[in-house]
Design a protein around this motif. Structure first.
Motif, short mmCIF file in Angstrom:
data_model
loop_
_atom_site.label_atom_id
_atom_site.label_comp_id
_atom_site.label_asym_id
_atom_site.label_seq_id
_atom_site.Cartn_x
_atom_site.Cartn_y
_atom_site.Cartn_z
N GLY A 10 0.84 -1.20 0.00
CA GLY A 10 0.00 0.00 0.00
C GLY A 10 0.87 1.24 0.00
N SER A 11 0.23 2.42 0.04
CA SER A 11 0.97 3.66 -0.19
C SER A 11 1.10 4.53 1.05
CB SER A 11 0.30 4.46 -1.30
OG SER A 11 -0.28 3.60 -2.22
N GLY A 12 1.03 3.94 2.22
CA GLY A 12 1.26 4.74 3.42
C GLY A 12 0.37 4.38 4.59
N VAL A 110 7.23 -3.63 -1.23
CA VAL A 110 7.17 -2.63 -2.30
C VAL A 110 6.02 -1.65 -2.05
CG1 VAL A 110 6.63 -2.35 -4.75
CG2 VAL A 110 8.26 -4.08 -4.03
N TRP A 111 6.33 -0.38 -2.21
CA TRP A 111 5.35 0.70 -2.02
C TRP A 111 4.20 0.54 -3.01
CZ3 TRP A 111 5.56 3.36 2.19
CH2 TRP A 111 4.84 4.56 2.30
N GLY A 112 2.96 0.67 -2.53
CA GLY A 112 1.80 0.58 -3.43
C GLY A 112 1.66 -0.83 -3.98
N ASP A 113 1.51 -0.92 -5.31
CA ASP A 113 1.44 -2.22 -5.97
C ASP A 113 2.73 -2.46 -6.77
OD1 ASP A 113 -0.17 -4.58 -6.92
OD2 ASP A 113 0.47 -3.69 -8.82
N PRO A 114 3.29 -3.67 -6.68
CA PRO A 114 4.55 -3.95 -7.38
C PRO A 114 4.45 -3.86 -8.90
CG PRO A 114 4.09 -5.67 -5.75
CD PRO A 114 2.85 -4.82 -5.86
N GLY A 115 3.20 -3.91 -9.44
CA GLY A 115 3.05 -3.90 -10.89
C GLY A 115 3.02 -2.51 -11.49
N LEU A 116 3.12 -1.48 -10.68
CA LEU A 116 2.97 -0.12 -11.21
C LEU A 116 4.19 0.73 -10.86
CD1 LEU A 116 0.76 1.43 -12.75
CD2 LEU A 116 -0.06 2.25 -10.54
N TYR A 117 4.95 1.10 -11.90
CA TYR A 117 6.14 1.95 -11.74
C TYR A 117 7.02 1.52 -10.57
CZ TYR A 117 4.34 4.88 -15.41
OH TYR A 117 3.90 5.33 -16.62
N SER A 144 -2.50 0.42 -4.74
CA SER A 144 -1.66 1.45 -5.35
C SER A 144 -2.10 2.85 -4.93
CB SER A 144 -1.79 1.32 -6.87
OG SER A 144 -1.27 2.46 -7.46
N SER A 145 -1.16 3.78 -5.02
CA SER A 145 -1.49 5.18 -4.69
C SER A 145 -2.62 5.71 -5.57
CB SER A 145 -0.25 6.07 -4.83
OG SER A 145 0.32 5.92 -6.11
N ILE A 146 -2.73 5.20 -6.80
CA ILE A 146 -3.78 5.77 -7.67
C ILE A 146 -5.17 5.26 -7.27
CG2 ILE A 146 -2.14 6.15 -9.55
CD1 ILE A 146 -3.40 4.01 -11.16
N TYR A 208 1.04 12.51 -0.41
CA TYR A 208 1.17 11.71 0.83
C TYR A 208 -0.13 10.93 1.10
CZ TYR A 208 4.61 15.50 1.48
OH TYR A 208 5.61 16.43 1.33
N LEU A 209 -0.72 10.40 0.04
CA LEU A 209 -2.02 9.73 0.17
C LEU A 209 -1.95 8.58 1.18
CD1 LEU A 209 -2.75 9.74 -3.64
CD2 LEU A 209 -4.19 10.86 -1.92
N GLY A 210 -2.96 8.49 2.00
CA GLY A 210 -3.02 7.39 2.97
C GLY A 210 -2.22 7.64 4.23
N MET A 243 5.56 12.91 -2.38
CA MET A 243 5.09 11.97 -3.41
C MET A 243 3.67 12.38 -3.73
SD MET A 243 6.42 8.15 -3.24
CE MET A 243 5.86 7.66 -1.67
N ASP A 244 3.41 12.71 -4.98
CA ASP A 244 2.07 13.12 -5.37
C ASP A 244 1.69 12.51 -6.70
OD1 ASP A 244 3.92 14.70 -6.76
OD2 ASP A 244 2.61 16.44 -6.85
N THR A 245 0.40 12.43 -6.91
CA THR A 245 -0.11 11.86 -8.15
C THR A 245 -1.43 12.56 -8.47
OG1 THR A 245 -0.74 9.81 -9.27
CG2 THR A 245 -1.26 9.92 -6.95
#
Ligand SMILES: C[S@@+](CC[C@H](N)C(=O)[O-])C[C@H]1O[C@@H](n2cnc3c(N)ncnc32)[C@H](O)[C@@H]1O
Length: 252
Positions: A10-12, A110-117, A144-146, A208-210, A243-245
């Protein structure tokens, strides 16, 4: 045989770590943490805290791996990244051989999901094909952060029946229009949304989502672009990293 797990965390938000990830974490002997810059120091601390929270009762080791330096201003971006990955692969293989016994399990959180960037899946695939160190491996997905961006803005990422483009700030600058259905932008250190020409464009931005520092801003791009730039610069100054999206749509 050695086992390696790539676990999306996850992202935080620690509550975004899935039950599958927790179960997997509870089988590991060694957690590998790759450390890079100040930003990563804090992300490394988050990983250590997750380990304490979810594996605390078990014996495990946390092994910090200093990352291989990379050329930040290459002439050929793809070639430079390939060379960097080859050097990281070599480095990682040595560390896995040294720190993990034949019957042990190691994990990369791995931060967020390992399949994304994220490069970890590619690195392990390459390492496995080089056969310098033998291992079985598995990937556990993460939030993922998204996904957090969409949930916290209470929006759907795609327009009805439309495609969704996910890209980087560097690539957004090269686009002459926002793709139909919208575009999610990650890895943007330079407010690439400033290059958007559509006057009706709408933005859903999150940083800084989450986490406790989460920031959300949305609105017509022309109205909120400056607010986002200012908020982003202030937050980056205060914390030392950001970190932003964001999602861009051609219209609201
Ligand atoms: C190397 S990519 C990793 C993406 C990650 N694998 C994911 O699934 O979210 C890093 C980028 O993800 C986005 N990101 C990751 N975590 C974030 C967070 N908590 N808040 C906002 N954006 C985030 C940012 O665009 C950042 O530049």
């Amino acid at each position: 045989m050695r086992r390696l797990l790539v676990i999306g965390i996850g992202s935080g938000d620690p509550d975004h770590v899935t039950q599958q990830a927790v179960k997997a974490m509870q089988t590991v002997d060694v957690v590998f943490g790759i450390s890079k810059t100040t930003e990563n120091e804090e992300l490394l601390r988050v990983r250590r805290e997750l380990c304490e929270r979810y594996i605390g009762g078990r014996r495990y080791r946390f092994v910090e791996i200093p990352d291989v330096e990379r050329d930040r201003r290459p002439v050929n971006y793809v070639k430079a990244v390939e060379e960097w990955h080859a050097a990281r692969c070599e480095h990682l293989g040595g560390i896995i051989r040294e720190t993990l016994e034949e019957d042990q399990c190691g994990a990369f959180l791995v931060w967020g999901d390992p399949g994304l960037y994220d490069s970890m899946v590619r690195l392990l695939a390459k390492l496995s094909s080089l056969a310098r160190v033998e291992f079985e491996w598995e990937v556990i997905p993460g939030i993922s952060s998204i996904q957090v961006l969409a949930a916290h803005h209470r929006i759907a990422l795609n327009d009805i029946g439309e495609s969704l483009t996910v890209t980087t700030g560097r690539k957004l600058v090269e686009m002459d229009h926002i793709p139909a259905g919208g575009v999610v932008v990650m890895l943007d250190g330079q407010c690439a949304f400033r290059s958007v020409k559509e006057t009706d464009a709408h933005i859903y931005w999150g940083a800084y989502l989450g986490t406790a520092d989460e920031m959300l801003i949305s609105g017509k791009l022309a109205d909120v672009a400056e607010t986002i730039e200012r908020a982003r610069a202030e937050a980056k100054k205060r914390k030392g990293w950001i970190m932003d999206t964001y999602l861009l749509r051609g219209r609201a």
